[in-house]
Design a protein around this motif. Structure first.
Motif, PDB file in Angstrom:
ATOM      1  N   GLU A 182       5.069   7.476   3.074  1.00  0.00           N
ATOM      2  CA  GLU A 182       4.100   8.533   3.450  1.00  0.00           C
ATOM      3  C   GLU A 182       3.998   9.571   2.336  1.00  0.00           C
ATOM      4  N   ARG A 183       5.141   9.977   1.833  1.00  0.00           N
ATOM      5  CA  ARG A 183       5.162  10.960   0.744  1.00  0.00           C
ATOM      6  C   ARG A 183       4.528  10.380  -0.525  1.00  0.00           C
ATOM      7  N   LEU A 184       4.790   9.094  -0.769  1.00  0.00           N
ATOM      8  CA  LEU A 184       4.278   8.442  -1.973  1.00  0.00           C
ATOM      9  C   LEU A 184       2.749   8.303  -1.932  1.00  0.00           C
ATOM     10  N   ALA A 244      -3.263   4.309   3.439  1.00  0.00           N
ATOM     11  CA  ALA A 244      -2.605   3.720   2.256  1.00  0.00           C
ATOM     12  C   ALA A 244      -3.526   2.754   1.533  1.00  0.00           C
ATOM     13  N   LYS A 245      -4.382   2.071   2.282  1.00  0.00           N
ATOM     14  CA  LYS A 245      -5.262   1.081   1.642  1.00  0.00           C
ATOM     15  C   LYS A 245      -6.280   1.738   0.705  1.00  0.00           C
ATOM     16  N   ASP A 246      -6.414   3.056   0.765  1.00  0.00           N
ATOM     17  CA  ASP A 246      -7.290   3.764  -0.190  1.00  0.00           C
ATOM     18  C   ASP A 246      -6.732   3.686  -1.610  1.00  0.00           C
ATOM     19  N   VAL A 247      -5.403   3.548  -1.727  1.00  0.00           N
ATOM     20  CA  VAL A 247      -4.779   3.606  -3.063  1.00  0.00           C
ATOM     21  C   VAL A 247      -3.804   2.472  -3.352  1.00  0.00           C
ATOM     22  N   ALA A 248      -3.497   1.632  -2.359  1.00  0.00           N
ATOM     23  CA  ALA A 248      -2.364   0.706  -2.524  1.00  0.00           C
ATOM     24  C   ALA A 248      -2.744  -0.759  -2.326  1.00  0.00           C
ATOM     25  N   ILE A 249      -2.037  -1.601  -3.066  1.00  0.00           N
ATOM     26  CA  ILE A 249      -2.076  -3.052  -2.881  1.00  0.00           C
ATOM     27  C   ILE A 249      -0.627  -3.512  -2.799  1.00  0.00           C
ATOM     28  N   GLU A 250      -0.378  -4.544  -1.978  1.00  0.00           N
ATOM     29  CA  GLU A 250       1.004  -4.968  -1.757  1.00  0.00           C
ATOM     30  C   GLU A 250       1.124  -6.485  -1.918  1.00  0.00           C
ATOM     31  N   THR A 287      12.396  -3.682   7.101  1.00  0.00           N
ATOM     32  CA  THR A 287      11.749  -3.002   5.979  1.00  0.00           C
ATOM     33  C   THR A 287      10.301  -2.682   6.333  1.00  0.00           C
ATOM     34  N   PRO A 288       9.839  -1.470   6.027  1.00  0.00           N
ATOM     35  CA  PRO A 288       8.438  -1.142   6.289  1.00  0.00           C
ATOM     36  C   PRO A 288       7.530  -1.640   5.163  1.00  0.00           C
ATOM     37  N   SER A 289       6.238  -1.660   5.448  1.00  0.00           N
ATOM     38  CA  SER A 289       5.204  -1.908   4.441  1.00  0.00           C
ATOM     39  C   SER A 289       4.523  -0.589   4.118  1.00  0.00           C
ATOM     40  N   ILE A 290       4.155  -0.400   2.854  1.00  0.00           N
ATOM     41  CA  ILE A 290       3.434   0.819   2.488  1.00  0.00           C
ATOM     42  C   ILE A 290       2.105   0.914   3.230  1.00  0.00           C
ATOM     43  N   LEU A 291       1.548  -0.255   3.622  1.00  0.00           N
ATOM     44  CA  LEU A 291       0.247  -0.262   4.293  1.00  0.00           C
ATOM     45  C   LEU A 291       0.318   0.259   5.728  1.00  0.00           C
TER      46      LEU A 291
END
Length: 402
Positions: free
Chosen positions: A189-191, A227-233, A218-222
């Motif tokens: 969340e902070r990231l 998060a999908k505005d800035v992240a790919i996993e 383990t959580p997913s950043i998504l």
């Protein structure tokens, strides 16, 4: 002549290859080497997955070129996995690409989104593709720590303040290879908030999503809203289903990054062999008891490793996740450095480990130990290590190694 090539000049010698060559030579000479160096699963894939591979391979129309971004059924199966495991809605058409393992996916993405001179923030120590995928693409790396604490975010702020040009991409990898560190959702969340504020793309490598211990998934950043505005996993079937050599992974997330990566991939490859993709669908859609069984097996190996090596005189922190332990060198032998220590361990204890310096300069002083041998072999490794440490004058606790 190869040293004249621009990209080859940017690649240092692969340090781990030195230990690998020694291991191969020792085995070639008939020595019994306990190989804890490479993260190569020793378990078989589920039987129903192999059966599906054979079934589809027998079909005469299954041997042509496949879709570069993956067959629709497999992209849908991965989207369903994200819904089931993380509660995240994923569009299989625009937010999922099948990759040939997460390594190829990371390299294709790096090729798609970086230009010479771009600055990428990547962990040190890190799995080599997290840095060299971008170096090969012409980017410059600025290192950040792996430890997910306030110092991590302070280093991100320093990087943004003092790097020219400003970094545009951040690579994260939790559970970490090689350090086995894990994070909670609050970290992500902070990231994500930081990335939005600083206009930075986040690339998350979640290859060890299912190898968590002590009941802490383990959580997913998504899972972070927005998060999908800035992240790919990236995820992979390599460890979850013991399908490392099958080379099936996924990229999931931001549609702009997925589209860019898909376009580059369409020029570079035709996608994985269709029967392998069909079998991967069977893995994701079929019974999931294998995942829990594998997790329990690695969990037991972790406990055996930590206990037996500890009693042999080598204290190893217990990893929270992944199939690795990140072990500081025994204090009495720290002066050897990780490469020389790894060589001596191979030569005198017949145990292969990966020198930490092979994962970046901040890996010096550590070795990575893979949980890829059974419990009996791990205990044997501990006995061999104990004899080696004693021969080097290391003081061993009175109780022997398991």
């Amino acid at each position: 002549m190869s040293e004249d090539f621009y990209r080859i000049k940017r690649l240092p010698p692969y340090i781990i290859a030195e230990v690998n060559a020694m291991r191969a030579a020792a085995r070639g000479g008939g020595e019994d080497i306990i190989d804890l160096g490479m993260g190569n699963p020793d378990l078989p894939p589920p039987p129903h997955v192999i059966e599906k591979l054979v079934e589809v391979a027998r079909k005469p129309d299954a041997h042509g070129y496949s879709q570069s971004k993956g067959i629709p059924g497999l992209r849908k199966a991965q989207a369903n996995y994200y819904g089931r495991r993380f509660g995240v809605d994923v569009d299989p058409e625009t937010e999922v690409v099948v990759t040939m393992g997460s390594k190829e996916g990371l390299a294709s993405l790096a090729t798609a989104i970086t230009a010479p001179g771009d600055v990428v923030l990547a962990p040190n120590p890190s799995y080599p593709i997290h840095t060299f995928g971008f170096i090969i693409a012409g980017a410059t790396i600025r290192a950040v720590p792996t430890t997910p604490d306030d110092a991590y975010f302070e280093s991100l702020e320093r990087a943004m303040a003092f790097t020219v040009p400003r970094p545009s991409i951040l690579v994260v990898n939790y559970p970490s290879n090689p350090t086995a560190e894990a994070v909670d959702l609050a970290f992500y969340e902070r990231l994500v908030a930081w990335a939005k504020e600083n206009k930075v793309w986040i690339i998350s490598d979640l290859a060890y999503s299912e190898l968590y211990y002590d009941g802490n998934p383990t959580p997913s950043i998504l899972q972070v809203p927005g998060a999908k505005d800035v992240a790919i996993e990236f995820t992979s079937l390599s460890k979850t289903y013991s399908m490392a050599g099958w080379r099936i992974g996924f990229a999931v997330g931001n549609t702009t990054l997925i589209a860019a990566m898909s376009r580059v991939k369409s020029y570079l490859d035709y996608g994985a062999f269709t029967p392998i993709q069909a079998a991967a669908c069977a893995a994701l859609n079929g019974p999931q008891d294998i995942v829990e069984r594998n997790r329990e097996l690695y969990h037991k190996r972790r406990d055996v490793l930590v206990d037996s090596f500890g009693r042999a005189g080598w204290e190893i922190p217990s990893p929270r996740a992944s199939m690795f332990a990140w072990a500081p060198l025994p204090p009495a032998l720290a002066h050897l450095g990780s490469l020389e220590f790894s060589k001596q361990l191979l030569q005198h204890a017949k145990v292969a480990v990966a020198p930490g310096v092979g994962y970046g300069e901040n890996g010096e002083g550590y070795v990575r130990i893979a949980l890829v041998e059974n419990e009996q072999r791990l205990r044997q490794a501990a006995r061999n290590v104990k004899r080696y440490l004693q021969s080097m004058g290391v003081n061993i606790p009175v109780q022997g190694a398991g």
